[in-house]
Design a protein around this motif. Structure first.
Motif, PDB file in Angstrom:
ATOM      1  N   GLY A  93      16.105  89.977  62.273  1.00 33.12           N
ATOM      2  CA  GLY A  93      17.147  88.956  62.221  1.00 33.12           C
ATOM      3  C   GLY A  93      16.646  87.573  61.866  1.00 33.12           C
ATOM      4  O   GLY A  93      17.333  86.585  62.110  1.00 33.12           O
ATOM      5  N   GLN A  94      15.447  87.463  61.303  1.00 30.20           N
ATOM      6  CA  GLN A  94      14.904  86.165  60.900  1.00 30.20           C
ATOM      7  C   GLN A  94      15.327  85.852  59.468  1.00 30.20           C
ATOM      8  O   GLN A  94      15.164  86.676  58.583  1.00 30.20           O
ATOM      9  CB  GLN A  94      13.371  86.178  60.989  1.00 30.20           C
ATOM     10  CG  GLN A  94      12.837  86.346  62.385  1.00 30.20           C
ATOM     11  CD  GLN A  94      13.240  85.179  63.268  1.00 30.20           C
ATOM     12  OE1 GLN A  94      13.158  84.027  62.881  1.00 30.20           O
ATOM     13  NE2 GLN A  94      13.693  85.491  64.477  1.00 30.20           N
ATOM     14  N   PRO A  95      15.885  84.663  59.213  1.00 37.15           N
ATOM     15  CA  PRO A  95      16.352  84.354  57.858  1.00 37.15           C
ATOM     16  C   PRO A  95      15.213  84.229  56.857  1.00 37.15           C
ATOM     17  O   PRO A  95      14.112  83.795  57.189  1.00 37.15           O
ATOM     18  CB  PRO A  95      17.085  83.022  58.011  1.00 37.15           C
ATOM     19  CG  PRO A  95      16.742  82.498  59.343  1.00 37.15           C
ATOM     20  CD  PRO A  95      16.169  83.606  60.160  1.00 37.15           C
ATOM     21  N   ASP A  96      15.490  84.646  55.643  1.00 38.18           N
ATOM     22  CA  ASP A  96      14.580  84.466  54.523  1.00 38.18           C
ATOM     23  C   ASP A  96      14.933  83.122  53.877  1.00 38.18           C
ATOM     24  O   ASP A  96      16.109  82.799  53.757  1.00 38.18           O
ATOM     25  CB  ASP A  96      14.777  85.607  53.514  1.00 38.18           C
ATOM     26  CG  ASP A  96      13.898  85.461  52.303  1.00 38.18           C
ATOM     27  OD1 ASP A  96      12.734  85.866  52.364  1.00 38.18           O
ATOM     28  OD2 ASP A  96      14.388  84.918  51.279  1.00 38.18           O
ATOM     29  N   PRO A  97      13.947  82.315  53.456  1.00 40.73           N
ATOM     30  CA  PRO A  97      14.269  81.002  52.885  1.00 40.73           C
ATOM     31  C   PRO A  97      15.179  81.067  51.659  1.00 40.73           C
ATOM     32  O   PRO A  97      16.012  80.202  51.457  1.00 40.73           O
ATOM     33  CB  PRO A  97      12.906  80.417  52.507  1.00 40.73           C
ATOM     34  CG  PRO A  97      11.885  81.249  53.186  1.00 40.73           C
ATOM     35  CD  PRO A  97      12.514  82.556  53.538  1.00 40.73           C
ATOM     36  N   GLU A  98      15.030  82.113  50.859  1.00 39.67           N
ATOM     37  CA  GLU A  98      15.830  82.200  49.634  1.00 39.67           C
ATOM     38  C   GLU A  98      17.246  82.696  49.887  1.00 39.67           C
ATOM     39  O   GLU A  98      18.204  82.170  49.327  1.00 39.67           O
ATOM     40  CB  GLU A  98      15.162  83.135  48.627  1.00 39.67           C
ATOM     41  CG  GLU A  98      13.991  82.537  47.903  1.00 39.67           C
ATOM     42  CD  GLU A  98      13.483  83.467  46.823  1.00 39.67           C
ATOM     43  OE1 GLU A  98      14.229  83.718  45.870  1.00 39.67           O
ATOM     44  OE2 GLU A  98      12.348  83.949  46.963  1.00 39.67           O
TER      45      GLU A  98
END
Length: 135
Positions: free
Chosen positions: A61-66
């Motif tokens: 559940g960690q966001p990806d920067p892109e």
């Protein structure tokens, strides 16, 4: 960046109503699809191209920067989807005609309010405005 998506098979997009036999409603087809339908495909493609393990990504559940995660879209911004066609080697957008434009003969006319109605109404300030093409 402009992305052209060419389907390899038929695409079917429908509303969010349940699709259960015996229910008292009918799912309706929607086209073009909403941006939410395609943002998932675009996010998945970007992550797969980066070599991200998708099941691990979903569980962390960690966001990806892109492309972000969930309601966090990271740097991803969508406009569309827009229908396009390739004509003579150039891509052109297909934009629907505005609803207040009609074809009269071989030209197009803009619908305008007709202020000289042949009848009267009991609406306040005679606020009934019917749209007519000048013909």
């Amino acid at each position: 960046m402009q992305i052209v998506i060419r389907p390899m098979d038929v695409w079917l997009f429908r509303d969010g109503k349940p699709f259960t036999a015996g229910e008292d409603h009918i799912a309706e087809s929607t086209f073009p699809p909403s941006p939410f339908s395609l943002q998932g495909a675009i996010r998945t493609k970007v992550l797969a191209d980066k070599g991200v393990n998708l099941s691990e990504f979903a569980s962390q559940g960690q966001p990806d920067p892109e492309v972000g995660y969930g309601d966090n879209y990271g740097n991803l911004r969508l406009r569309g989807p827009l229908l396009m066609r390739c004509k003579d080697g150039k891509w052109e957008r297909l934009i629907p005609m505005p609803a207040d434009v009609v074809k009269v003969g071989n030209r197009y006319e803009l619908l305008r309010p007709n202020l000289d109605l042949p009848f009267t109404t009991n609406l306040p300030n005679n606020s009934l405005r019917l749209l007519w093409a000048r013909t």
